[in-house]
Write an enzyme that holds these catalytic residues in place. Structure first.
Site, mmCIF file in Angstrom:
data_model
loop_
_atom_site.group_PDB
_atom_site.id
_atom_site.type_symbol
_atom_site.label_atom_id
_atom_site.label_comp_id
_atom_site.label_asym_id
_atom_site.label_seq_id
_atom_site.Cartn_x
_atom_site.Cartn_y
_atom_site.Cartn_z
ATOM 1 N N GLU B 135 0.995 -1.180 -0.015
ATOM 2 C CA GLU B 135 0.113 -0.024 0.040
ATOM 3 C C GLU B 135 0.680 1.263 -0.009
ATOM 4 O OE1 GLU B 135 -0.534 -2.575 1.916
ATOM 5 O OE2 GLU B 135 -2.604 -3.186 0.707
ATOM 6 N N HIS B 205 -12.448 -5.624 6.975
ATOM 7 C CA HIS B 205 -13.270 -5.468 5.708
ATOM 8 C C HIS B 205 -14.638 -4.581 5.876
ATOM 9 C CE1 HIS B 205 -10.439 -8.867 5.435
ATOM 10 N NE2 HIS B 205 -10.344 -8.511 4.170
#
Lengths: 407, 403
Positions: B135, B205
């Site tokens: 990321e 999530h």
């Protein structure tokens, strides 16, 4: 205490013993022609890792060029000393990370690069800003916080940028510039014209940053996509206050990559830096992927102006480096031995540069402070928050003679 | 603290009637269309002179593009869901901007939510490609590429994974233009990511990081509520001169279906949208929460005769203070609802600003109906989320208080 002494002694020994960091700069004048050009021997300046080719062992340089390098390096040195004095006189506030001792790295890279190559570096960026087309006046004005500075007084010491010179600055977070540099390399590859060498991108960072996770991430991407990215570690032996032996389990930074080749260059020899970077730029620009470049160099000052620089290293070590490996002394000796200039001419050049730097400092001090409203400039593409925020009357700009409450 | 009370207020019959189990809820069927200009009932005429706030005459972004009238656009409309709308917008971005690239984990085959389907085949592997699992690398590379006046559309696989890249976002992306005195900018950078609850996402999530991101001044944080707004907002995000974090509510990828105009259109950033006007209570939300709030407002209107004004913030940073202020000065009551935890969620910022600007207009304390201050739970998700009953209860509470 003992371990400190031992580790610094080891550092000195390592530097002395290392083939690339010779105790006294050895070079042989390979040949000298009457047409103010000379060839210099660079044997021992390079060590390579996973490379089949290597930089040339000699470099030919003209008188004008070498004198130009000397002048730039001496200007850098005088500028950094001026910053030191101005900081102690409390004209520069905040953080100030000085680059003296490392001038050969910035000068050599600039000499080998074209203006289309992208350069991004860390907070120790005064001299690189100068090398990349800045002037002493704009650099110092930025440090003083004046509106004439390179970024109009908004950034300060750690944030120099120059769009026309393709210089992306100046980053405060250790290692954060490297993934951004990978993006710049990607842009160079994406925009490269077929059949031509790609422009390269160089991301400079220190030995302390070399173990940041984001550097490994960027290296992986650069190697995977064969980006023309140069990972340049300016190894000045200390990550702030910790020597490389103590913060790095593996301090041969040019060997960091397994698939990525590396080269170690004597960063105190501007000729070696130039030839080495010419080789690296050629290698990366041809699409062979990234390379780790380790510059063996040294900084005389501490990490920043708040750091005396002597609590973690010997004064003897600093003095020894100054007397035996100083990049400026080396260039001076090189010029004299090559017959480009004699001692008096060099003294005259130095005097002139000192005067010039002093003039630039005075010029820098004359710029006005930025307007308080410029606090809100350039947060977004179009300024929009200025009207929404209130500025109290007692806002302190860098003029500390003003009292806390404006009357 | 109404959000910790249980919800026994509504009878079982009512609850079963308005059960939020519908999977294929069509936003187009919602009877509350986006508002066009029109006179509205002002309740407090003496506050009119204060209505134009110091943000400027035209709203949060003084130079922003006008609000498109989607019904007046030429050409046909196609019924599509959120991921298709995003896919089509990325297609438009790639075709109109030769420097645009789309990258992220697994985008090559179409992405885990199918937002990038077909793009690699159409535009080539040099423009649509996978990245390693990095990321920080994705964010940093996007910033670097965008700083060369190119367009970088990065995808972070889930908004929960944005946190390693927070340094790049806060310290590089947000400050790029400012610290270089406008010499450099990374305005062509868009980081897209799915966010929000999905029913089974659990801790990692389901998060909505807009609250954290709202502190990074220099970036723009956008969250659409459905396919129509996603298309317009994504296109203006890609073309914006500021870097954008584009949060896509993942529960809507398939569930939200609307008739989206085929024509190209851009929705202005920094402007909120009033979904339906009302006079009694202002209700503010963003993203998938609008669906819940619309249900609560529907019950409030039909069962209790309460006229609510529902506002979609659309852009979290910088947010449209003026629209909300105007509405609160009209209704005197405000409810903000978001999935993220209540403490230091973005609702807190709205409350603080509104009590400062509309203090004398308020008839009841401002209520925030948000997630609890816990990690996003797995099995307790239904209990955790600010559903339509909690919001309805809040609406009834504020109306009751103001009497």
């Amino acid at each position: 205490m003992i371990s400190l002494a031992r580790s610094t002694l080891n550092a000195s020994r390592r530097m002395a013993a290392s083939a690339t960091a010779t105790a006294s700069p050895q070079f042989q004048l390979a040949s000298r022609s009457m047409s103010s050009e000379a060839t210099f021997d660079l044997t021992g300046s390079f060590e390579t890792h996973k490379l089949e080719t290597a930089p040339n062992n000699e470099i030919t340089m003209s008188k004008e060029e070498l004198i130009g390098h000397f002048k730039l390096m001496y200007t850098m040195r005088r500028m950094e000393i001026t910053c030191d004095n101005e900081y102690k006189a409390r004209n520069i506030r905040g953080f100030c990370h000085l680059y003296d001792g490392q001038e050969a790295v910035a000068t050599g890279i600039q000499a080998a690069f074209s203006p289309d190559d992208s350069w991004i570096t860390s907070y120790r960026c005064h001299c690189i800003a100068l090398a990349r087309g800045g002037t002493v006046a704009t650099v110092l004005a930025e440090l003083f916080g004046n509106s004439g500075g390179m970024t109009k007084g908004k950034g300060g010491s750690m944030h120099f940028y120059s769009k026309e010179n393709n210089f992306f600055g100046g980053q405060g977070i250790v290692g954060a510039q490297v993934p951004v540099g990978a993006g710049l390399a990607f842009a160079n590859k994406y925009n490269a014209k077929p059949g031509e060498d790609m422009n390269v991108a160089i991301g400079c960072y220190g030995d302390g940053a070399a173990n940041q996770g984001q550097i490994w991430e960027s290296a992986n991407m650069a190697s995977l996509w064969k980006l023309p990215m140069i990972f340049c570690i300016e190894n000045n032996q200390y990550g702030m206050g910790t020597s490389i032996d103590r913060h790095s389990s593996h301090s041969d930074y040019y060997k960091m990559g397994n698939h990525i080749p590396g080269i170690r260059i004597d960063g105190m020899n501007v000729l070696a830096v130039k030839e080495g970077m010419r080789f690296v730029k050629d290698f990366c620009g041809k699409g062979n992927g990234p390379m780790y470049v380790e510059m063996m160099t040294y900084r005389y000052h501490g990490h920043s102006m708040s750091d005396p620089g002597t609590t973690y290293r010997n004064r003897e070590e600093i003095a020894m480096t100054r007397s035996t490996r100083d990049p400026l002394e080396f260039v001076k000796k090189t010029m004299i031995d090559a017959g480009f200039a004699d001692a008096d001419e060099i003294k005259a050049m130095e005097k002139e540069i000192r005067k010039e730097v002093q003039k630039e400092v005075l010029k820098a001090k004359e710029f006005p402070l930025p307007a308080p409203e410029s606090l809100f400039d350039y947060v977004y593409a179009k300024d929009l928050v200025a009207e929404n925020q209130e500025m109290p009357n007692h806002i302190r700009m860098p003029n500390y003679e003003k009292s806390f409450w404006a009357s | 603290m109404s959000h910790v009370r249980s919800i026994p207020l509504l009878s079982k019959t009512l609850r079963s009637r308005f059960h939020r189990g519908a999977r294929c809820w069509k936003l187009g069927q919602c009877r509350y269309q986006s508002s066009t200009s029109g006179a509205f009932q002002t309740r407090y005429d003496d506050d009119q002179d204060d209505v134009v706030s110091s943000f400027g005459q035209n709203g949060a972004f003084p130079n922003s593009i006008p609000e498109p009238n989607l019904d007046a656009l030429p050409g046909p409309k196609t019924s599509m869901n959120l991921f298709t709308a995003i896919n089509k917008t990325l297609d438009t971005a790639l075709s109109t901007d030769p420097s645009a690239i789309v990258f992220g984990q697994d985008v090559a085959f179409g992405g885990v939510f199918r937002c990038t389907i077909g793009l690699r085949e159409k535009y080539g592997a040099h423009r649509v490609f996978n990245t390693p699992l990095t990321e920080v690398g994705i964010a940093g590379m996007a910033i670097g590429y965008a700083s060369t006046e190119s367009t970088a559309i990065g995808e972070i696989q889930f908004a929960d994974y944005i946190f390693p890249a927070f340094d790049q976002i806060t310290n590089e992306m947000a400050k790029f233009r400012y610290r270089s005195g406008n010499q450099w900018n990374c305005g062509g950078c868009v980081l897209r990511m799915p966010c929000g609850a999905v029913g089974h996402g659990g801790h990692y999530h389901s998060q909505s990081p807009e609250g954290f991101l709202a502190g990074c001044h220099g970036i723009v944080v956008v969250m659409p509520r459905g396919p129509k707004s996603a298309k317009g907002l994504l296109l203006s995000s890609v073309r914006s001169k500021d870097p954008v974090i584009f949060l896509e509510p993942k529960s809507l990828y398939r569930a939200a279906i609307e008739d989206v105009p085929d024509a190209e259109y851009e929705i202005p950033l920094g402007k909120a949208e009033i979904l339906h006007e009302g006079t009694d209570v202002t209700v503010v939300g963003w993203g998938a929460q609008l669906r819940t709030l619309a249900k609560a407002c529907h019950i409030a209107q039909n069962k209790y005769g309460i006229s609510t004004e529902l506002i979609d913030l659309r852009t979290i940073l910088p947010w449209d203070v003026q629209t909300i202020e105007k509405s609160v000065k009209k209704t005197g009551k405000l409810i903000i609802s978001h999935e993220a935890p209540i403490t230091c969620g973005f609702g807190a910022e709205v409350v603080a600003t509104m009590q400062e600007r509309c203090f004398l207009s308020l008839e009841a304390p401002i209520k925030r109906i948000c997630g609890y201050d816990t990690p996003f739970p797995l099995v307790f998700e239904k209990h955790y989320l600010p559903d339509e009953y909690k919001n309805l209860e809040a609406i009834l509470d504020v109306v009751e208080y103001s009497k």
